[in-house]
Design a protein around this motif. Sequence first.
Motif, PDB file in Angstrom:
ATOM      1  N   ASP A  25      58.154  54.576  43.711  1.00  0.00           N
ATOM      2  CA  ASP A  25      57.615  55.578  43.050  1.00  0.00           C
ATOM      3  C   ASP A  25      56.276  55.055  42.130  1.00  0.00           C
ATOM      4  OD1 ASP A  25      59.706  54.475  41.521  1.00  0.00           O
ATOM      5  OD2 ASP A  25      59.807  56.017  39.967  1.00  0.00           O
ATOM      6  N   LYS A  26      56.450  53.805  41.957  1.00  0.00           N
ATOM      7  CA  LYS A  26      55.456  53.124  41.202  1.00  0.00           C
ATOM      8  C   LYS A  26      54.485  52.001  42.137  1.00  0.00           C
ATOM      9  CE  LYS A  26      56.030  54.957  37.264  1.00  0.00           C
ATOM     10  NZ  LYS A  26      54.760  56.041  36.741  1.00  0.00           N
ATOM     11  N   LEU A  27      54.840  52.302  43.393  1.00  0.00           N
ATOM     12  CA  LEU A  27      53.988  51.782  44.554  1.00  0.00           C
ATOM     13  C   LEU A  27      54.442  50.023  44.430  1.00  0.00           C
ATOM     14  CD1 LEU A  27      50.580  53.281  44.989  1.00  0.00           C
ATOM     15  CD2 LEU A  27      52.745  53.736  46.176  1.00  0.00           C
ATOM     16  N   ASN A  28      55.679  49.849  43.859  1.00  0.00           N
ATOM     17  CA  ASN A  28      56.181  48.801  43.728  1.00  0.00           C
ATOM     18  C   ASN A  28      55.516  47.766  42.784  1.00  0.00           C
ATOM     19  OD1 ASN A  28      58.201  49.192  45.748  1.00  0.00           O
ATOM     20  ND2 ASN A  28      56.826  48.898  47.214  1.00  0.00           N
ATOM     21  N   ALA A  29      55.046  48.500  41.720  1.00  0.00           N
ATOM     22  CA  ALA A  29      54.158  47.504  40.718  1.00  0.00           C
ATOM     23  C   ALA A  29      55.229  46.599  39.968  1.00  0.00           C
ATOM     24  CB  ALA A  29      53.391  48.562  39.784  1.00  0.00           C
ATOM     25  N   LEU A  30      54.435  45.531  39.660  1.00  0.00           N
ATOM     26  CA  LEU A  30      55.338  44.437  39.253  1.00  0.00           C
ATOM     27  C   LEU A  30      55.493  44.660  37.613  1.00  0.00           C
ATOM     28  CD1 LEU A  30      53.994  41.319  41.093  1.00  0.00           C
ATOM     29  CD2 LEU A  30      56.216  42.621  41.568  1.00  0.00           C
ATOM     30  N   ASN A  31      56.595  44.989  36.963  1.00  0.00           N
ATOM     31  CA  ASN A  31      56.799  45.127  35.615  1.00  0.00           C
ATOM     32  C   ASN A  31      57.785  43.613  35.295  1.00  0.00           C
ATOM     33  OD1 ASN A  31      59.231  45.485  36.690  1.00  0.00           O
ATOM     34  ND2 ASN A  31      59.651  47.579  35.420  1.00  0.00           N
ATOM     35  N   ARG A  32      57.624  43.312  34.014  1.00  0.00           N
ATOM     36  CA  ARG A  32      58.111  42.101  33.753  1.00  0.00           C
ATOM     37  C   ARG A  32      59.666  41.886  34.310  1.00  0.00           C
ATOM     38  NH1 ARG A  32      57.106  38.069  30.001  1.00  0.00           N
ATOM     39  NH2 ARG A  32      58.842  36.706  29.792  1.00  0.00           N
ATOM     40  N   LYS A  33      60.456  42.934  34.331  1.00  0.00           N
ATOM     41  CA  LYS A  33      61.891  43.001  34.634  1.00  0.00           C
ATOM     42  C   LYS A  33      61.911  42.441  36.473  1.00  0.00           C
ATOM     43  CE  LYS A  33      66.314  44.469  34.771  1.00  0.00           C
ATOM     44  NZ  LYS A  33      66.729  43.421  35.544  1.00  0.00           N
ATOM     45  N   THR A  34      60.935  43.132  37.052  1.00  0.00           N
ATOM     46  CA  THR A  34      60.836  42.639  38.426  1.00  0.00           C
ATOM     47  C   THR A  34      60.462  41.130  38.744  1.00  0.00           C
ATOM     48  OG1 THR A  34      60.052  45.109  38.862  1.00  0.00           O
ATOM     49  CG2 THR A  34      59.777  43.637  40.710  1.00  0.00           C
ATOM     50  N   ALA A  66      51.476  47.224  44.435  1.00  0.00           N
ATOM     51  CA  ALA A  66      50.232  47.820  44.006  1.00  0.00           C
ATOM     52  C   ALA A  66      49.762  46.957  42.716  1.00  0.00           C
ATOM     53  CB  ALA A  66      50.041  49.320  43.705  1.00  0.00           C
ATOM     54  N   GLY A  67      50.258  45.919  42.344  1.00  0.00           N
ATOM     55  CA  GLY A  67      49.728  45.250  41.074  1.00  0.00           C
ATOM     56  C   GLY A  67      50.521  45.086  40.076  1.00  0.00           C
ATOM     57  N   ALA A  68      50.185  44.369  39.029  1.00  0.00           N
ATOM     58  CA  ALA A  68      50.811  44.161  37.798  1.00  0.00           C
ATOM     59  C   ALA A  68      51.074  45.528  37.413  1.00  0.00           C
ATOM     60  CB  ALA A  68      50.205  43.419  36.905  1.00  0.00           C
ATOM     61  N   ASP A  69      52.116  45.880  36.635  1.00  0.00           N
ATOM     62  CA  ASP A  69      52.516  47.344  35.873  1.00  0.00           C
ATOM     63  C   ASP A  69      51.572  47.729  34.912  1.00  0.00           C
ATOM     64  OD1 ASP A  69      53.392  49.685  34.706  1.00  0.00           O
ATOM     65  OD2 ASP A  69      55.260  49.454  35.576  1.00  0.00           O
ATOM     66  N   ILE A  70      50.409  48.083  35.014  1.00  0.00           N
ATOM     67  CA  ILE A  70      49.252  48.426  34.061  1.00  0.00           C
ATOM     68  C   ILE A  70      49.903  49.039  32.781  1.00  0.00           C
ATOM     69  CG2 ILE A  70      47.203  49.304  33.569  1.00  0.00           C
ATOM     70  CD1 ILE A  70      46.511  49.215  36.849  1.00  0.00           C
ATOM     71  N   SER A  71      50.966  50.087  33.040  1.00  0.00           N
ATOM     72  CA  SER A  71      51.328  50.767  31.778  1.00  0.00           C
ATOM     73  C   SER A  71      52.034  49.735  30.820  1.00  0.00           C
ATOM     74  CB  SER A  71      52.395  51.818  32.168  1.00  0.00           C
ATOM     75  OG  SER A  71      53.468  51.546  32.858  1.00  0.00           O
ATOM     76  N   GLU A  72      52.557  48.593  31.364  1.00  0.00           N
ATOM     77  CA  GLU A  72      53.439  47.697  30.540  1.00  0.00           C
ATOM     78  C   GLU A  72      52.523  46.915  29.560  1.00  0.00           C
ATOM     79  OE1 GLU A  72      57.682  46.150  31.830  1.00  0.00           O
ATOM     80  OE2 GLU A  72      55.878  44.471  32.258  1.00  0.00           O
ATOM     81  N   PHE A  73      51.352  46.493  30.264  1.00  0.00           N
ATOM     82  CA  PHE A  73      50.499  45.525  29.331  1.00  0.00           C
ATOM     83  C   PHE A  73      49.182  46.039  28.596  1.00  0.00           C
ATOM     84  CE2 PHE A  73      48.624  44.161  33.671  1.00  0.00           C
ATOM     85  CZ  PHE A  73      47.526  44.736  33.595  1.00  0.00           C
ATOM     86  N   SER A  74      49.068  47.529  28.801  1.00  0.00           N
ATOM     87  CA  SER A  74      47.972  48.071  28.263  1.00  0.00           C
ATOM     88  C   SER A  74      47.695  47.792  26.844  1.00  0.00           C
ATOM     89  CB  SER A  74      47.957  49.430  28.647  1.00  0.00           C
ATOM     90  OG  SER A  74      48.946  50.356  28.173  1.00  0.00           O
TER      91      SER A  74
END
Length: 257
Positions: A25-34, A66-74
Amino acid sequence: MAIDLQNILTEEKDGILYVTINRPDKLNALNRKTIEELDSVFTYAQELHTVRVVILTGSGTKAFVAGADISEFSSFTDEEATNLSLFGQNVFSKIESLCKPVIAAINGYALGGGCELALACHLRIASQNAMFGLPEVTLGLIPGYGGTQRLPLIVGRGKALEMILTGAPKDSAWALQAGLVNQVTESENLLAKATEVAQLLTTRGPIALRKAIEATLDPIIDYQLEAKLFGDCFDTEDFREGTSAFLEKRKPVYKGK
Ligand code: COA
C-alpha cells in the motif's frame, strides 16, 4: 525464520532465500523498521549455511521499492538525516558485502532508496515494466543510501549524473543498455528467471563466490561525504518545500534557499 518480521516476507527453498519487501500500500517504501528488518534478514542469510543465494524483491507488480519513506523523514533535522543516511548505508553495505550472491528481482518502481537497494545487490534482473530513478532532487535532496557512490561505478559518471541531476525515471530498456541491470524479462517470468540464475549460482563453489564478491567490492567510496551532504539538504527550505509538496500531492516551488 526465527526473527519477528512485519514488513518483510521470507521463504527458503533449495538453498535460495526469497526476501520480499511487503508494504504494497506504500509501494514498499523503506521506513526505518523495514531497513532494520532487512538488517536482521541479511544477518540471518549470512550466518545460515543452508542459504546459498538470496533473491530480493518487492510485493505486488507495481513496485520493487518506491524509495525511502518520505512521510517518516520530512520533519528530520540535518543531524537526524545524516544518521538515517549512515544507518541505511550500513545495512546496504552489509548486503553488498554478503558472502553469498544477492539477486535483485526488480518488479516495478525502483526509485530513490529502492534504486539504491538494487544497486547494493550483486546482480539485477528487471521486469519489462520496471522503472529506475533517483528522484531525490525533486524533493530538494540527494540520494543518501549509497547511490551517489555506487551508481557511477556501475553505469559510469555521465549516465549516473544524468539520473542524479534530472531525477527523471528510466525504463528497463534504458537500464539494460546502460548496464544498470543484467537482464530484462517479462513481468510474469521475473521470479522464474531470477530463480534460474540463483540455481546456477548454487552449483558454483561457495568459497569462490565469496572471494569473488570480496575481490570486486567498491574501491573508491566516500559514504561519509554522501551522508554529510544528504544531512545538509535537510537544513534547507527547498527540502521542506519538496517533501511537503509530495505529502500534500502538489508541485514544489523551489527558491534555492
Ligand atoms: N514514501 C512514502 N510514501 C510513498 C512513497 C515514498 N517514497 N512512494 C509512494 N508512497 C505512497 C503514496 O504516498 C501513496 O500513499 P497513500 O495511498 O496513503 O496516499 C501510496 O504509496 C501509493 O502511491 P501513489 O503516489 O498514489 O502511486 P502512483 O502510482 O500515483 O505513483 C510513484 C507512483 C512511485 C510515481 C509515486 O508514488 C512517487 O513519486 N513516489 C515517491 C518516489 C520518490 O520520490 N522516492 C524517493 C524518496 S527519497
